[in-house]
Design an enzyme around this catalytic site. Structure first.
Site, PDB file in Angstrom:
ATOM      1  N   HIS A 170      14.358   1.324  24.044  1.00  0.00           N
ATOM      2  CA  HIS A 170      15.550   0.581  24.439  1.00  0.00           C
ATOM      3  C   HIS A 170      15.695   0.478  25.958  1.00  0.00           C
ATOM      4  CE1 HIS A 170      16.481   1.558  20.248  1.00  0.00           C
ATOM      5  NE2 HIS A 170      17.081   0.389  20.252  1.00  0.00           N
ATOM      6  N   GLU A 202       2.929  -6.357  22.402  1.00  0.00           N
ATOM      7  CA  GLU A 202       3.844  -7.110  23.258  1.00  0.00           C
ATOM      8  C   GLU A 202       4.567  -8.152  22.408  1.00  0.00           C
ATOM      9  OE1 GLU A 202       3.748  -9.468  27.464  1.00  0.00           O
ATOM     10  OE2 GLU A 202       2.012  -9.659  26.154  1.00  0.00           O
ATOM     11  N   HIS A 240       0.861  -1.178   0.000  1.00  0.00           N
ATOM     12  CA  HIS A 240       0.000   0.000   0.000  1.00  0.00           C
ATOM     13  C   HIS A 240       0.898   1.228   0.000  1.00  0.00           C
ATOM     14  CE1 HIS A 240      -3.214   2.776   0.982  1.00  0.00           C
ATOM     15  NE2 HIS A 240      -2.523   3.191   2.017  1.00  0.00           N
TER      16      HIS A 240
END
EC number: 4.2.3.12
Length: 103
Positions: A53, A92, A27
């Site tokens: 991080h 997650e 797309h």
């Protein structure tokens, strides 16, 4: 007492958990009517989210997935024009996702 108040406040919020199946397609992002330039959004995100991080279990023990979404949303709405942020989605894993819409 402050920690209890914060925990109670977060406990009353709603988070949506989604499991995702994915596919691959293409797309082209082209929308001259975008509400905000994507570069500007990236700058706001980098300013609001000092979590990149980081080991959330060790560096920021307060957070669980829903709390991260609430934290990001609460801080993003302070940076963006009113009523612009629809939701914050935290992945997650590829299949376990939390969505927070400020409810």
């Amino acid at each position: 007492a402050q920690a209890d108040a914060t925990a109670n406040e977060v406990a009353e919020r709603i988070g949506y958990i989604t499991r995702v199946q994915s596919f691959c397609a293409s797309h082209r992002l082209h929308s001259p009517t975008l509400v905000m330039n994507i570069t500007n959004i990236k700058e706001h995100i980098e300013e609001v989210i000092p979590l990149d991080h980081k080991n959330l279990d060790k560096d920021v023990p307060y957070f669980a997935n829903v709390n991260v979404a609430v934290y990001i949303x609460d801080n993003m709405v302070k940076q963006l024009p009113a009523n612009l942020l629809y939701e914050v989605k935290i992945h997650e894993t590829d299949k376990n996702i939390v969505v927070y819409r400020g409810e």
